[in-house]
Enzyme design. Structure first.
Site: not given
Ligand code: GLP
Length: 255
Positions: A67, A136, A138, A143
């Site tokens: 993404d 959440d 995702h 989402e």
């Molecule tokens: C972002 C990314 C996701 C990732 C998520 C969790 O939203 N788009 O791919 O898994 O964050 O982030 P973190 O690893 O910093 O908790």
């Protein structure tokens, strides 16, 4: 799903890195789907170390990131292209020409998203997809209520995700409202998924994804449909799993 519980995030990241390294050694031109956020950082550090110290050659791999934020140029400090460059690509012998991240500045978004999907197909599909999980539930930036059949597209971020990710921006208001993300269908097409989750703040999302009902309200639960999904967690992220003992037992007795 196979759940691998390790005492620390370092151990879990090491295990995931070993799995990826073994696959690269078997198939040097491996196609890897990559994630951003804090979770995969230890995994990238470990792959960088293997690249520098253990002769793990990354020069032939192709990577596709999940993404990117819409409207952020690659040079923006919070863009995922820049994140990947600083934390992984730029520290290895990866061929930059074979690193793909959705372009948040693309002029024609639907066309760019279709081309991203085509590029993945032309590369032979994703062999291993690395995933984190949002609080959440995702995956990528899919989402809650994202279609389980979705493909790469734009997606509006929830307020919770914008708050969670505000730490990467100078001001909370700077977090974009819209992103580009591979779809859940895109992720499910990969041959293997490795989801990493560390810390107590992920425990609920992990339990819902692994043991809860299959639902678009918890996009990561779609991995229940994947034939080869492995979940690497530390003790804190495993805390809400009902079948916690079974997962250790299954790892111990697996042939
Ligand atoms: C972002 C990314 C996701 C990732 C998520 C969790 O939203 N788009 O791919 O898994 O964050 O982030 P973190 O690893 O910093 O908790």
């Amino acid at each position: 799903m196979e759940v691998i519980i390790q005492s620390t995030p370092e151990h879990a990241a090491h295990q995931a890195a070993v799995r990826i390294a073994q696959s690269i050694r078997r198939k040097p031109a491996l196609v890897i789907g990559l994630a951003t956020g804090s979770t995969p950082l230890r995994l990238y550090d470990e792959l960088v170390r293997m690249n520098r110290e253990e002769g793990l050659d990354l020069s032939q791999i192709t990577t596709f990131n999940l993404d990117e934020y819409l409207g952020l140029p690659a040079t923006h400090p919070a863009s995922y292209r820049r994140f990947m460059q600083e934390n992984f690509f730029g520290r290895t012998n990866i061929n930059p020409q074979r690193t793909f991240v959705p372009d948040g500045m693309a002029a024609d978004i639907p066309l760019h998203c279709r081309e991203y999907e085509e590029r993945i197909k032309a590369a032979g599909g994703i062999d291993i997809q690395v995933l984190g999980i949002g609080s959440d539930g995702h995956i990528g930036f899919n989402e809650p209520t994202s279609s389980l059949a979705s493909r790469t597209r734009d997606k509006v971020l929830t307020e919770q995700t914008r708050r969670d990710n505000a730490r990467f921006f100078q001001k909370p208001e700077d977090v974009p409202y819209v992103c580009l993300t591979m779809g859940i269908g895109t992720i499910l097409d990969s041959r293997q998924c490795l989801l990493l989750a560390f810390g107590a703040h992920k425990a609920e999302a992990v339990a819902a994804a692994v043991e809860g009902p299959l639902t678009s309200m918890i996009p990561a639960s779609a991995l229940q449909l994947h034939a080869d999904a492995k979940v690497y967690v530390d003790e804190a992220a495993a805390a809400r799993l009902k079948l916690r003992d079974y997962y250790d037992y299954a790892v111990k007795h697996s042939p």
